[in-house]
Design a protein around this motif. Sequence first.
Motif, PDB file in Angstrom:
ATOM      1  N   GLY A  13      -5.601  -4.142  -4.119  1.00 27.76           N
ATOM      2  CA  GLY A  13      -6.417  -3.096  -3.484  1.00 27.76           C
ATOM      3  C   GLY A  13      -7.072  -3.540  -2.186  1.00 27.76           C
ATOM      4  O   GLY A  13      -7.456  -2.721  -1.371  1.00 27.76           O
ATOM      5  N   THR A  14      -7.240  -4.849  -2.003  1.00 23.83           N
ATOM      6  CA  THR A  14      -7.957  -5.295  -0.803  1.00 23.83           C
ATOM      7  C   THR A  14      -7.077  -6.073   0.160  1.00 23.83           C
ATOM      8  O   THR A  14      -7.510  -6.364   1.271  1.00 23.83           O
TER       9      THR A  14
ATOM     10  N   SER B  93      -8.534   0.412   5.278  1.00 21.81           N
ATOM     11  CA  SER B  93      -7.868  -0.045   4.059  1.00 21.81           C
ATOM     12  C   SER B  93      -6.357  -0.023   4.208  1.00 21.81           C
ATOM     13  O   SER B  93      -5.635  -0.448   3.318  1.00 21.81           O
ATOM     14  N   ALA B  94      -5.891   0.457   5.324  1.00 18.42           N
ATOM     15  CA  ALA B  94      -4.464   0.466   5.630  1.00 18.42           C
ATOM     16  C   ALA B  94      -3.634   1.104   4.520  1.00 18.42           C
ATOM     17  O   ALA B  94      -2.610   0.576   4.084  1.00 18.42           O
ATOM     18  N   THR B  95      -4.138   2.177   4.015  1.00 18.87           N
ATOM     19  CA  THR B  95      -3.456   2.804   2.892  1.00 18.87           C
ATOM     20  C   THR B  95      -2.912   4.186   3.266  1.00 18.87           C
ATOM     21  O   THR B  95      -2.422   4.900   2.406  1.00 18.87           O
ATOM     22  N   GLN B 103      -1.336   2.485  -6.309  1.00 24.38           N
ATOM     23  CA  GLN B 103      -2.346   2.173  -5.300  1.00 24.38           C
ATOM     24  C   GLN B 103      -3.653   2.926  -5.570  1.00 24.38           C
ATOM     25  O   GLN B 103      -4.749   2.372  -5.426  1.00 24.38           O
ATOM     26  N   VAL B 104      -3.499   4.172  -5.969  1.00 27.37           N
ATOM     27  CA  VAL B 104      -4.697   4.952  -6.304  1.00 27.37           C
ATOM     28  C   VAL B 104      -5.441   4.265  -7.441  1.00 27.37           C
ATOM     29  O   VAL B 104      -6.656   4.095  -7.418  1.00 27.37           O
ATOM     30  N   GLN B 105      -4.645   3.839  -8.422  1.00 22.65           N
ATOM     31  CA  GLN B 105      -5.214   3.140  -9.581  1.00 22.65           C
ATOM     32  C   GLN B 105      -5.965   1.882  -9.121  1.00 22.65           C
ATOM     33  O   GLN B 105      -7.102   1.624  -9.533  1.00 22.65           O
ATOM     34  N   GLU B 111     -13.128  -0.031  -6.661  1.00 19.21           N
ATOM     35  CA  GLU B 111     -14.431   0.651  -6.610  1.00 19.21           C
ATOM     36  C   GLU B 111     -15.263   0.306  -7.834  1.00 19.21           C
ATOM     37  O   GLU B 111     -16.461   0.013  -7.749  1.00 19.21           O
ATOM     38  N   GLN B 112     -14.592   0.365  -9.007  1.00 16.29           N
ATOM     39  CA  GLN B 112     -15.284   0.034 -10.257  1.00 16.29           C
ATOM     40  C   GLN B 112     -15.809  -1.397 -10.206  1.00 16.29           C
ATOM     41  O   GLN B 112     -16.916  -1.687 -10.656  1.00 16.29           O
TER      42      GLN B 112
END
Lengths: 740, 174
Positions: A13-14, B93-95, B103-105, B111-112
């Motif tokens: 994610g990062t 975030s280059a998403t 990726q959403v997951q 975030e969590q």
Amino acid sequence: MSPDEFQQAWQAGTSKTRINFDADTLLKEVQRSQREFRTAILIRDYREVGVALVMLPAWVIMGYALSLPWTWYLVMIGIVWGIVFILVDRWRHKHKLPGPNEPLLISAKESLTQVEHQIWLLRNIVWWYLLPYALPMFVFFVDACRSTGMSWPPALVVASLPSLFVALLYAFLYVLNQREVRKRLEPRRQELLSLIASLTDETTGEVSGAYPILTGKSSYKSISPRRTIIATLVALILLAIGIGGIFVFANLDDDSYEKLAPFTDVRWAEDAPVVEIDGEWHLLFSIDGTDVKDIVAFCQRTYGDKWQKRFGEDLVQVLTEMGQKPRDTVKLDVLSTATPVARTTKDVAMTSANRRAVRAAAEKREFSEQQLEEFRAKSRNEPFVPLAKLIPTLRQENKLVGLAAMVVVDGKLVGSAVDGDRKARSGVQLSIGDQWHLGSITKSITATMIARLVEAGKMQWTDTVGACFPNEVIHDDWKLVTLRQLLTHTSGAPANFSVSVRRKKPALGPECTQARREAVLNVMAGKPEHAPGTEFAYSNVGFTIAGAMAEQATGETWEDLVKREVFEPLALESAGFGPPKSLDKKLEQPQGHTTAFGWKVAAGEDADNTFIIGPAGIVHMTLEDLCTYATEHLRGELGQGTLLSAETYKLLHTPELDDYACGWVKKGPTANIPYDVYWHNGSNTMWYALVAFIPETKTVVAVTSNDGDIARAEAAAWRIVQNSARSSKDAEQRQTSNPS
Amino acid sequence: MRDEDQKALFMNWLNEHGPSVMKVARAYTLTAEDCQDLAQEILLQAWRSLPTFEHRASAATWFYRIALNTAMNWHRKDKPRRLTQQPLLEVHSATVGSNSADQVQHRDTVEQLYKAIHQLPKADAALVLLYLDDLSYREMAEILGISESNVGVKLNRAKKALSDLMKESAHVPG
């Protein structure tokens, strides 16, 4: 999910996180911030020290400019201490700044050391910052009060008022600092402690800090009230010990021997002591069987120049050192000088009261001898100085706001001069025609007015208080007090009215006459302070009673009587009551001044004693009118007065007890003024005036100042009188050598 | 070090380690503004410390040390807000355009994780951050100034705390 899965998700994610930045802007920003940081550090380092360095010369300049006592400079020790403390503290902690690229634990420990040091500094601010300033300030306040002539207890009380202000200010600073500790530093410290605790091994749970008291986890939560109270008590005790110490050292020289004496005064006929016992003088031959000659010889051998002082004031020490320690009573072999019958032996108690009397008598002698010597030394080689030169010199020497003088010989003006400002720092210069508050010189004017009433048959010198106020409640001891006793300070009246009377401000006229009557009747309802007719006791109340008696006898107000009987016949047109007044705001007339901590403060146009004591001291007039008034008395003394008969003037100028006549002091010839001088001075503590006449040279001298610094004004005034007497003497000598 | 060299080195490192700075800044702040301010403060500290950089430690270790030390000492109230300034750093975030379910997951998990990290004690948060960025025990020990064995003990505890927090948040509806 397991932690490893978190790790994968995190990295997934990062990993594609990208940081966009404008390199030049970012660099400029960091460089700017770097400069600001350096400046902030520099300012912090130099701020306190810089302020202190500026304060040092400022302190010296203020002390010099205001002629402040040496205790003023004690505060500089506090300032220097502050500078040194800050510099040493900075230097010691300079290399302990935590580096941001240290490992977290080390960095946190260094931060903790810093925070704890800050807490230590702020908690101890009383000792390293506040007290070093506050204590010398207090000593200065006490010294300033003492220098005004106050004794120790009132000086301590008065000094505690400004000290209280300083203390409150400091208490405020202290509370602010403790708040900083509580709100910011302590939470930060707890945070660091828990961070360090969670990073260190459980086995070595100890946290090292620079301040051991604080390193325990629960030992320091906030400033406990108990600690604050104890610290305050300790500070107060230290303060009391300090002041007590100063007091003891200032008053006692050697306390190891008891201060006792069998006699109340000692005088010396060569090497033979003449001692005063029970008010009688005796030649002393032996003490407890020891020949006085041996004691005197021992004193001379042991104490050198101070042998007489030791014999008189330290007899216990002397006898003890001779191996003959005295007991509570001693046997004195004496011969009375009053009734020389025979030598007797007396058992006399050694008391500290006697010793105090010996010391007091010696001090009085030392003081008057020293003063006289100083006076002589000053005047011996002093030539006659013209007033125009003398007045500015004396004003500056004595730091008076203004000083003026006028000399009149045989009714002719021979000299006058004035120097200074009508109001301090106003730049408006005094003029020779200005009006001056005369204070107690008013007393002679009241007495002159009453003498006129006596000659007119409206009153008699033998009029008594009881006869004057037949229907009032008056203490029996007051009833036979005469008018003349009131005017010569021999009535037994107290020196001043109560504070409540002095606070009343009735306007002149019937209202004031009524208030005066009430005030004097109130005093006379009680016993006189001294037995009437037995002793001289200077009293404003006595003259006020005399004024009230004149008002009672004539039904007129004191001020109308004075105007009609004295001012008008002598054409004293400038004469009036209370401080001189300017008609508009142009400062037409001078204002009185008081001194507060070295500053001359103008008292305004209304500040004066209550008009109730008018007959004792509220008249104002010009120097010229004052000289005219005194010339009338001078001529009266020579049998040439116009206002009163020669007999009445004789009566007004003849002292009753002591050297006080009716509103005039008679002073015999001295080395400095070789003539009889009649004089009186006055001051309502904001002004000063002195008037003197010398019948032999027909000279009148009047000196005035709009400054209530009585001691300095008085010194200046007498120098002027002496100088004027000298000019008369010179003139006399010139006349003798050139009889043409 | 010459100014130019210093500048070049700093820019290089920033490209490489900028994301770590942002991660630390985000882990120790609650709002985007605070995060920006802290990140900037870390960069200022890094610039100041650059002349004293000794090559005993790797650049990554060095950056983490500075970031963590600054974050630990950083207080919102200490600095007036930099109102006039543009944000110096922008995070992408280059998403964009690749919103696969995975990726959403992952984004949700990240975030969590930030939420959980905010609730951890500061030292534990530091350990967790280093762990999630896959630093070795040796590197963690160097950054934190504690022994490797101690890192092991503490990290286990911190991971457990993290798991518990993540479990709790998973149960929170919505």
